[in-house]
Enzyme design. Structure first.
Site, PDB file in Angstrom:
ATOM      1  CB  ALA A 130      -2.081  -6.650 -39.188  1.00 49.22           C
ATOM      2  CG  ASN A 131      -2.098  -8.920 -34.264  1.00 47.68           C
ATOM      3  OD1 ASN A 131      -2.939  -9.217 -35.329  1.00 47.68           O
ATOM      4  ND2 ASN A 131      -0.609  -9.703 -34.014  1.00 47.68           N
TER       5      ASN A 131
ATOM      6  CG  ASP B  92       0.888  -6.075 -34.938  1.00 51.50           C
ATOM      7  OD1 ASP B  92      -0.291  -5.562 -34.521  1.00 51.50           O
ATOM      8  OD2 ASP B  92       2.207  -5.999 -33.337  1.00 51.50           O
TER       9      ASP B  92
ATOM     10  CB  VAL C  25      -3.571   5.185 -40.186  1.00 52.90           C
ATOM     11  CG1 VAL C  25      -4.148   5.061 -39.222  1.00 52.90           C
ATOM     12  CG2 VAL C  25      -3.930   4.855 -41.481  1.00 52.90           C
TER      13      VAL C  25
ATOM     14  CG  ASN D  36      -2.186  10.234 -34.632  1.00 55.39           C
ATOM     15  OD1 ASN D  36      -2.092  11.275 -34.772  1.00 55.39           O
ATOM     16  ND2 ASN D  36      -2.914   9.611 -33.948  1.00 55.39           N
TER      17      ASN D  36
ATOM     18  CG  ASP E 209      -9.650  15.139 -39.068  1.00 56.67           C
ATOM     19  OD1 ASP E 209      -9.507  15.376 -37.834  1.00 56.67           O
ATOM     20  OD2 ASP E 209      -8.203  15.283 -39.152  1.00 56.67           O
TER      21      ASP E 209
ATOM     22  CG  HIS F  13      -4.542  13.583 -37.907  1.00 54.38           C
ATOM     23  ND1 HIS F  13      -6.452  14.420 -37.421  1.00 54.38           N
ATOM     24  CD2 HIS F  13      -4.446  12.375 -36.658  1.00 54.38           C
ATOM     25  CE1 HIS F  13      -6.799  12.783 -36.773  1.00 54.38           C
ATOM     26  NE2 HIS F  13      -6.329  12.619 -35.699  1.00 54.38           N
TER      27      HIS F  13
ATOM     28  CG  MET G  26      -8.646   5.479 -37.324  1.00 55.61           C
ATOM     29  SD  MET G  26      -8.848   7.056 -38.418  1.00 55.61           S
ATOM     30  CE  MET G  26      -7.671   7.507 -39.424  1.00 55.61           C
TER      31      MET G  26
HETATM   32  N1  LIG Z   1      -4.598   9.253 -38.200  1.00 56.88           N
HETATM   33  C1  LIG Z   1      -5.974   9.265 -37.637  1.00 56.88           C
HETATM   34  O1  LIG Z   1      -6.517  10.204 -38.400  1.00 56.88           O
HETATM   35  C2  LIG Z   1      -5.542   8.700 -36.746  1.00 56.88           C
HETATM   36  C3  LIG Z   1      -4.472   7.962 -36.541  1.00 56.88           C
HETATM   37  N2  LIG Z   1      -4.501   6.911 -35.159  1.00 56.88           N
HETATM   38  C4  LIG Z   1      -3.293   6.882 -34.419  1.00 56.88           C
HETATM   39  O2  LIG Z   1      -2.790   4.572 -35.009  1.00 56.88           O
HETATM   40  C5  LIG Z   1      -2.336   4.453 -34.313  1.00 56.88           C
HETATM   41  C6  LIG Z   1      -2.734   2.589 -33.827  1.00 56.88           C
HETATM   42  O3  LIG Z   1      -3.736   2.865 -33.165  1.00 56.88           O
HETATM   43  P1  LIG Z   1      -4.391   1.882 -32.756  1.00 56.88           P
HETATM   44  O4  LIG Z   1      -4.433   0.638 -33.706  1.00 56.88           O
HETATM   45  O5  LIG Z   1      -5.638   2.148 -31.764  1.00 56.88           O
HETATM   46  O6  LIG Z   1      -3.882   1.310 -31.525  1.00 56.88           O
HETATM   47  P2  LIG Z   1      -3.422  -0.669 -31.004  1.00 56.88           P
HETATM   48  O7  LIG Z   1      -2.330  -0.083 -29.868  1.00 56.88           O
HETATM   49  O8  LIG Z   1      -4.814  -0.927 -30.924  1.00 56.88           O
HETATM   50  O9  LIG Z   1      -2.634  -1.027 -31.740  1.00 56.88           O
HETATM   51  C7  LIG Z   1      -0.925  -1.511 -31.606  1.00 56.88           C
HETATM   52  C8  LIG Z   1      -0.417  -1.739 -32.886  1.00 56.88           C
HETATM   53  O10 LIG Z   1       0.555  -2.012 -33.525  1.00 56.88           O
HETATM   54  C9  LIG Z   1       1.536  -3.105 -32.980  1.00 56.88           C
HETATM   55  N3  LIG Z   1       3.407  -2.995 -33.035  1.00 56.88           N
HETATM   56  C10 LIG Z   1       4.123  -2.522 -32.440  1.00 56.88           C
HETATM   57  N4  LIG Z   1       5.016  -1.958 -32.168  1.00 56.88           N
HETATM   58  C11 LIG Z   1       4.890  -2.598 -33.859  1.00 56.88           C
HETATM   59  C12 LIG Z   1       6.060  -2.871 -34.520  1.00 56.88           C
HETATM   60  N5  LIG Z   1       7.450  -2.285 -34.537  1.00 56.88           N
HETATM   61  N6  LIG Z   1       6.245  -3.370 -35.973  1.00 56.88           N
HETATM   62  C13 LIG Z   1       4.732  -3.240 -36.199  1.00 56.88           C
HETATM   63  N7  LIG Z   1       3.550  -3.320 -35.450  1.00 56.88           N
HETATM   64  C14 LIG Z   1       3.605  -2.883 -34.283  1.00 56.88           C
HETATM   65  C15 LIG Z   1       1.707  -3.620 -31.748  1.00 56.88           C
HETATM   66  O11 LIG Z   1       1.069  -4.737 -31.535  1.00 56.88           O
HETATM   67  C16 LIG Z   1      -0.831  -3.240 -32.042  1.00 56.88           C
HETATM   68  O12 LIG Z   1      -1.103  -4.350 -32.971  1.00 56.88           O
HETATM   69  C17 LIG Z   1      -2.267   5.051 -33.068  1.00 56.88           C
HETATM   70  O13 LIG Z   1      -0.840   5.571 -33.340  1.00 56.88           O
HETATM   71  C18 LIG Z   1      -3.211   5.874 -33.255  1.00 56.88           C
HETATM   72  O14 LIG Z   1      -2.894   7.676 -32.214  1.00 56.88           O
HETATM   73  C19 LIG Z   1      -5.581   6.634 -34.581  1.00 56.88           C
HETATM   74  C20 LIG Z   1      -6.854   6.676 -35.122  1.00 56.88           C
HETATM   75  C21 LIG Z   1      -7.037   7.720 -36.086  1.00 56.88           C
HETATM   76  O1  LIG Z   2      -5.607  10.302 -31.088  1.00 55.47           O
HETATM   77  C1  LIG Z   2      -5.285   9.201 -31.379  1.00 55.47           C
HETATM   78  O2  LIG Z   2      -5.027   8.063 -30.914  1.00 55.47           O
HETATM   79  C2  LIG Z   2      -6.274   9.107 -33.287  1.00 55.47           C
HETATM   80  C3  LIG Z   2      -6.581  10.338 -33.594  1.00 55.47           C
HETATM   81  O3  LIG Z   2      -5.946  10.615 -33.795  1.00 55.47           O
HETATM   82  C4  LIG Z   2      -7.925  10.702 -33.971  1.00 55.47           C
HETATM   83  O4  LIG Z   2      -9.161   9.536 -33.424  1.00 55.47           O
HETATM   84  O5  LIG Z   2      -7.989  11.456 -34.139  1.00 55.47           O
END
Ligand SMILES: NC(=O)C1=CN([C@@H]2O[C@H](COP(=O)(O)OP(=O)(O)OC[C@H]3O[C@@H](n4cnc5c(N)ncnc54)[C@H](O)[C@@H]3O)[C@@H](O)[C@H]2O)C=CC1
Ligand SMILES: O=C([O-])CC(=O)C(=O)O
Length: 334
Positions: A24-25, A49, A134, A136, A167, A194, A245
């Site tokens: 969540a953070n 988180d 969500v 990746n 997408d 994806h 997102m």
């Molecule tokens: N499927 C999709 O279309 C998309 C997927 N993503 C993916 O979403 C994920 C998150 O992206 P962001 O929020 O930008 O990352 P971010 O780096 O801003 O946040 C990740 C969070 O996960 C927390 N975290 C780390 N280890 C953890 C654990 N063991 N348990 C719980 N929380 C933990 C961190 O403290 C942080 O708050 C990435 O893997 C990214 O690639 C992002 C955008 C699109």
């Molecule tokens: O690549 C990433 O971490 C984010 C992602 O999947 C997207 O924006 O489609």
């Protein structure tokens, strides 16, 4: 929980639905939490988180909407956070940062998180809640989650969905931008997975249909396929899509809660266990009912260049599923 809830909302039929955001953070998690707090169909939004979520809870809890916001953090509180949850959304773990240039590179770190998460989920719940992934790489983490749930004996394929909605959202936006029309009324099916080798935009099947030559369609399709990289580059590799997102995951969760609360004909998209073709997981359109996925729409017709993308996607997904199986073997998780 509010004691006088029913009295406060006597005009509405209130149903309980707890959604837990794991991660969540993070950028996606925060954006998602803010939008879910505006959705009165949820009774509890649980923020989890590895880092402290108290501040985020305090901030969101001042918004005068119905969902109660709760906060947990630290490995020792994961089980408690997941107790009796109806929907678990995983947005946490490894994201784009220095040295991580592709989604596939996130697999090892995020697979380890997934193992602990499913262990905790099973301790906290007798049945599998709806799981929306969500984090990746979706193409490997969804099959891995299925295997872990099978091992624990609580696998429900109807309630496991990887997030590919972004997408389709990008496809509608980019096509509408090109045609100079209102993006809210454009739909483009995007199937496959994806990753850059498995996102298959089908512009030829857009609603409404537009008279575009193959070359223009291919150009827009490439922009959709690389939509994630467009954001990563614009952010100078310091992060990926987060606000857009959060918006689209919130829309997905709204579809989920509406169908769980009895609404009919709710349509969604995602990367799911499927039998639409010869690969075990595929992103396609499906209907949702109270129990989860109800059935996939048949794959739409495709132009020759779209068929090439489709064939490449099946090959890539097969490889990505194998990576998950190899992880299970290597770590003796079977
Ligand atoms: N499927 C999709 O279309 C998309 C997927 N993503 C993916 O979403 C994920 C998150 O992206 P962001 O929020 O930008 O990352 P971010 O780096 O801003 O946040 C990740 C969070 O996960 C927390 N975290 C780390 N280890 C953890 C654990 N063991 N348990 C719980 N929380 C933990 C961190 O403290 C942080 O708050 C990435 O893997 C990214 O690639 C992002 C955008 C699109
Ligand atoms: O690549 C990433 O971490 C984010 C992602 O999947 C997207 O924006 O489609």
């Amino acid at each position: 929980m509010l004691k006088n809830f029913q009295r406060c909302i006597s005009q509405e039929t209130f149903q309980f639905c707890k959604i837990c955001i794991v991660g969540a953070n993070g950028g996606v998690g925060r954006s998602l939490a803010q939008q879910l707090k505006q959705n009165n169909r949820f009774s509890e939004i649980c923020l989890y988180d590895i880092t402290c979520t108290k501040g985020l809870r305090a901030d969101l809890s001042h918004i005068n909407t119905l969902p109660e916001v709760t906060a947990y953090s630290g490995a020792e509180n994961l089980v408690e956070s997941l107790r009796c949850c109806d929907i678990m959304v995983l947005t946490g773990g490894q994201s784009h940062s220095k040295g991580i240039t592709s989604r596939e590179q996130m697999f090892e770190a995020n697979a380890k998180i997934m193992v602990k998460l499913i262990d905790a989920l099973v301790k906290a719940n007798k049945e599998q809640p709806h799981i929306h992934i969500v984090t990746n790489p979706i193409n490997s983490l969804v099959p891995l989650t299925a295997e872990l749930l099978k091992k624990h004996g609580i696998y429900n394929a109807r309630r496991l969905i990887g997030c590919t909605k972004v997408d389709g959202m990008r496809a509608a936006t980019f096509l509408a931008e090109h045609m100079e029309v209102d993006p809210r009324y454009v739909e483009v099916p995007v199937i496959g997975g994806h990753s850059s080798k498995s996102i298959v935009p089908l512009i030829s099947q857009s609603q409404p249909k537009f008279a575009l030559d193959d070359e223009t369609q291919m150009k827009i399709a490439q922009r959709i396929i690389h939509g994630g990289e467009e954001v990563v580059l614009a952010k100078n590799h310091k992060g990926a899509a987060q606000l857009s997102m959060g918006y689209c995951v919130a829309q997905f969760c709204d579809s989920l809660v509406r169908s769980m609360q009895g609404e009919k004909n709710v349509k969604e998209v995602g990367f799911i266990p499927s039998d639409v073709n010869d690969v075990p997981y595929f992103a396609c359109q499906f209907e949702l009912d109270k129990e989860g996925i109800r059935g996939c729409k048949r794959l739409p017709p495709m132009l020759p260049f779209e068929i090439n993308l489709y064939n490449q996607a099946r090959e890539d997904i097969r490889r990505n599923v194998d990576i998950a199986m190899e992880f299970m073997d290597k770590n003796k998780l079977k």
